[in-house]
Every structure is written in structure tokens, then in C-alpha cells.
Write an enzyme that holds these catalytic residues in place. Structure first.
Site, PDB file in Angstrom:
ATOM      1  N   SER A  12       0.834  -1.201   0.000  1.00  0.00           N
ATOM      2  CA  SER A  12       0.000   0.000   0.000  1.00  0.00           C
ATOM      3  C   SER A  12       0.869   1.250   0.000  1.00  0.00           C
ATOM      4  CB  SER A  12      -0.931  -0.003   1.224  1.00  0.00           C
ATOM      5  OG  SER A  12      -0.203  -0.252   2.422  1.00  0.00           O
ATOM      6  N   GLU A  14       0.850   5.615   0.956  1.00  0.00           N
ATOM      7  CA  GLU A  14       0.187   6.669   1.734  1.00  0.00           C
ATOM      8  C   GLU A  14       0.467   8.048   1.161  1.00  0.00           C
ATOM      9  OE1 GLU A  14      -0.040   6.216   5.997  1.00  0.00           O
ATOM     10  OE2 GLU A  14       0.785   8.246   6.246  1.00  0.00           O
ATOM     11  N   THR A  45      -3.930  10.783   4.597  1.00  0.00           N
ATOM     12  CA  THR A  45      -3.862  11.228   5.984  1.00  0.00           C
ATOM     13  C   THR A  45      -4.957  12.238   6.316  1.00  0.00           C
ATOM     14  OG1 THR A  45      -2.264  12.973   5.464  1.00  0.00           O
ATOM     15  CG2 THR A  45      -1.383  10.816   6.082  1.00  0.00           C
ATOM     16  N   ALA A  48      -4.870  17.236  12.002  1.00  0.00           N
ATOM     17  CA  ALA A  48      -5.179  17.309  13.428  1.00  0.00           C
ATOM     18  C   ALA A  48      -6.594  17.838  13.652  1.00  0.00           C
ATOM     19  CB  ALA A  48      -4.171  18.222  14.134  1.00  0.00           C
ATOM     20  N   HIS A  73      -7.689   8.205   6.500  1.00  0.00           N
ATOM     21  CA  HIS A  73      -7.364   8.203   7.919  1.00  0.00           C
ATOM     22  C   HIS A  73      -8.495   8.913   8.662  1.00  0.00           C
ATOM     23  CE1 HIS A  73      -2.703   7.654   7.677  1.00  0.00           C
ATOM     24  NE2 HIS A  73      -3.315   7.025   6.687  1.00  0.00           N
ATOM     25  N   ARG A 103      -5.256   7.825  16.916  1.00  0.00           N
ATOM     26  CA  ARG A 103      -5.550   8.804  17.966  1.00  0.00           C
ATOM     27  C   ARG A 103      -5.468  10.208  17.403  1.00  0.00           C
ATOM     28  NH1 ARG A 103      -1.528  10.652  22.685  1.00  0.00           N
ATOM     29  NH2 ARG A 103      -0.754  11.722  20.837  1.00  0.00           N
ATOM     30  N   GLY A 104      -4.378  10.508  16.698  1.00  0.00           N
ATOM     31  CA  GLY A 104      -4.212  11.824  16.095  1.00  0.00           C
ATOM     32  C   GLY A 104      -3.596  12.830  17.050  1.00  0.00           C
ATOM     33  N   ASP A 105      -3.366  14.022  16.524  1.00  0.00           N
ATOM     34  CA  ASP A 105      -2.766  15.115  17.279  1.00  0.00           C
ATOM     35  C   ASP A 105      -3.772  16.237  17.475  1.00  0.00           C
ATOM     36  OD1 ASP A 105      -0.182  13.882  17.302  1.00  0.00           O
ATOM     37  OD2 ASP A 105       0.062  14.529  15.217  1.00  0.00           O
ATOM     38  N   ALA A 119      -6.845   5.632  20.536  1.00  0.00           N
ATOM     39  CA  ALA A 119      -7.224   4.964  19.289  1.00  0.00           C
ATOM     40  C   ALA A 119      -8.100   3.745  19.543  1.00  0.00           C
ATOM     41  CB  ALA A 119      -5.978   4.562  18.507  1.00  0.00           C
ATOM     42  N   GLN A 208      14.948  17.027   6.512  1.00  0.00           N
ATOM     43  CA  GLN A 208      13.538  16.976   6.898  1.00  0.00           C
ATOM     44  C   GLN A 208      13.223  15.679   7.626  1.00  0.00           C
ATOM     45  OE1 GLN A 208      11.179  17.620   3.392  1.00  0.00           O
ATOM     46  NE2 GLN A 208      11.665  19.789   3.265  1.00  0.00           N
ATOM     47  N   PHE A 212      11.682  15.326  11.410  1.00  0.00           N
ATOM     48  CA  PHE A 212      10.419  14.634  11.634  1.00  0.00           C
ATOM     49  C   PHE A 212      10.605  13.434  12.551  1.00  0.00           C
ATOM     50  CE2 PHE A 212       7.040  11.630  10.167  1.00  0.00           C
ATOM     51  CZ  PHE A 212       5.955  12.371  10.628  1.00  0.00           C
ATOM     52  N   HIS A 262       4.141  -0.891   3.515  1.00  0.00           N
ATOM     53  CA  HIS A 262       3.319   0.312   3.381  1.00  0.00           C
ATOM     54  C   HIS A 262       4.265   1.492   3.187  1.00  0.00           C
ATOM     55  CE1 HIS A 262      -0.160   2.974   4.090  1.00  0.00           C
ATOM     56  NE2 HIS A 262       0.657   3.723   4.827  1.00  0.00           N
TER      57      HIS A 262
END
Length: 281
Positions: A12, A14, A45, A48, A73, A103-105, A119, A208, A212, A262
Site C-alpha cells: 500500500s 500513503e 492522511t 489534526a 485516515h 488517535r491523532g494530534d 485509538a 527533513q 520529523f 506500506h
């Protein structure tokens, strides 16, 4: 790794939802190129607190209408259950049957976490309100979540997601295959048995990536960091070395029964396509 042998391999890719017409056109060209590889699904994705819901939906519908499987997502932090239910209804109404539950931000400047805090609670909510309509992917962390109090706590958190009804998991990206193998073995010892697909990050920009990785808890091995830094501004050498390293990582994972890959594409087709070709997939 014994539990992973029985699952058919899942590949897959993303993407993130673009903001501009130029970005939309670029993403369309990217997924159309990658669609030729016949992946199991494309995921998109979710910002937030649901900040990109409309753009995420537009991107997945564009993919879905082509006949490819699209997996939006969905996150719970910063969103109320009414908003989450409305988003799920929207996805169902448009024929989507695959989601990535996170869960996310929190959005910047927001203090409230929302009615669902974790989550596993989101997975439980999706199952309670939509039954088996959705195939649910969740996240996991071979090098452990950066906010986890301990490795044991992080494994328990993942187990709660599995027990809540997750069908499969996608890992945070990593560059140490042994971390993944150890994580899967520990999951097996705790009675978890779902596909755990490695997340793969081609290195397009090392500066970068390093920034990250600090935020998300993905470890860049010292040998890899030093080697990348030795190339300085030699972009072609960085990319060539990256392709070698990531291809070797993927080959080792697949040869030891990982149930697929993925790719975190950053909306670029080239690096993932090249790795795919080098693997003979």
C-alpha cells in the site's frame, strides 16, 4: 514472526491531502502511476482535529472512483463523537469500506482532547456504530510511541486496539529491521495475531527526515545519520544511497515473512516505484 506467515502480502501507499490545484494535479499523477503496481490500497492522511476532512475526502473519492481501494485516515483527538459519526456516515455513503483509525494530534492552540482519547476507543466506536462495514487499520510503533511511559505500556496500548476490533496494523517507519522482528515476536507472545505491515519511508530529504523523526520517535541509526551527513549537498549521492539502504531493508523484511509493505510516499511516485522494481515485485 510465525504469525505473519499466514497472511497474504499487502502492499500500500500513503499520501497527504494537497492544498492547491497544483498539488491536487500532482497527487493524481502520483497515484495513477503507482496504481499500475496494483497495490491493495492507497491511504490518505487526516489533519489534526479533522482539519483536512474535506480535502482527505476529495482525495480518497478521486482514487475510489478510479476503481482503486482508498482508505481515509480518521482520528479522534480534537473531534467529538458526533463529528466522527458524521465522517463515518460520509465515508459509508460514498462506498468506502477501509479506514485507518488513529488517535491523532491536537490542533495547534487547542486544549480539549475530545470525547474519545485513545485509538482503541475510536476503534470500539467504529465497530459499535458501523459493525463490520469497515476494514480497520491501526498504527503501531516497533521502536515504541514517543509518549509511551514504557515499552510494556506501549504494547498494552496496541493490544487494546487489536482487542477493540482492528483488522490489521501499519507500523511507524523504521530503519532497523531487528526492531520490527522483536516487536512482532513480543506481540505474538501477548496473544496478538493480526497482520503487522512495516511502514517504509524513502529518504527524499535527510534534513527533513531527521527533524520529523525527532518528533515521531523513529530512530535513525547513527551509522546511517553519519553516512548521510558525509554526502553534504550531494543530492544524487544521498538519493542513490537511500535507494540502496531502503531496498535492502525491504528485502530483509519480506524474506523473513513480513506481510507486505506500506510506503510513506510524501506524494512522490519515483522513490517507491524504484524500490518496488528493485525488489522484483
Amino acid at each position: 514472526m510465525q504469525s505473519q506467515k499466514k497472511y497474504p502480502r499487502s502492499f500500500s501507499f500513503e499520501f497527504f491531502p494537497p492544498k492547491t490545484p497544483e498539488g491536487i494535479a500532482k497527487l493524481r499523477a502520483t497515484w495513477q502511476q503507482l496504481a499500475q503496481l496494483k497495490p491493495r490500497f492507497f491511504s490518505v492522511t487526516f489533519g489534526a482535529g479533522g482539519s483536512t476532512r474535506d480535502r482527505t475526502l476529495n482525495a480518497v473519492l478521486d482514487i475510489h472512483k478510479s476503481g482503486c481501494v482508498a482508505a481515509p485516515h480518521i482520528s479522534c483527538i480534537g473531534s467529538g463523537v458526533a463529528d466522527i459519526a458524521a465522517t463515518l456516515d460520509l465515508y459509508k455513503a460514498n462506498g468506502l469500506r477501509h479506514v485507518v483509525a488513529l488517535r491523532g494530534d491536537l490542533p495547534s492552540g487547542t486544549a480539549s482532547t475530545g470525547e474519545l482519547r485513545y485509538a482503541n476507543e475510536l476503534v470500539e466506536f467504529i465497530r459499535r456504530t458501523t459493525g463490520d462495514h469497515f476494514h480497520i487499520e491501526v498504527a503501531c510503533y516497533p521502536e515504541f510511541h514517543p509518549q509511551a511511559r514504557s515499552a510494556h505500556d506501549d504494547l498494552q496500548a496496541f493490544k487494546r486496539k487489536v482487542e477493540a476490533g482492528a483488522n490489521a496494523a501499519i507500523t511507524q517507519y523504521f530503519f532497523n529491521a531487528d526492531a520490527y522482528f522483536r516487536f512482532v515476536d513480543e506481540c505474538e507472545a501477548m496473544g496478538m495475531s493480526i497482520p503487522i505491515v512495516p511502514g517504509i519511508m524513502p529518504i527524499n530529504n535527510f534534513v527533513q527526515l531527521a527533524r520529523f523523526s525527532e518528533m515521531c520517535g523513529a530512530e535513525i541509526p547513527r551509522w546511517l545519520r553519519m553516512k548521510m551527513q558525509s554526502f553534504g549537498d550531494d543530492v544524487s549521492s544521498v538519493r542513490s544511497y537511500d535507494l540502496d539502504i531502503v531496498t535492502e531493508l525491504c528485502d530483509r523484511l519480506l524474506s523473513q515473512n513480513a506481510p507486505g509493505l506500506h510506503f510513506y510516499t510524501m506524494n512522490q511516485a519515483g522513490p517507491s516505484s524504484t524500490i518496488w522494481q528493485r525488489l522484483g515485485l
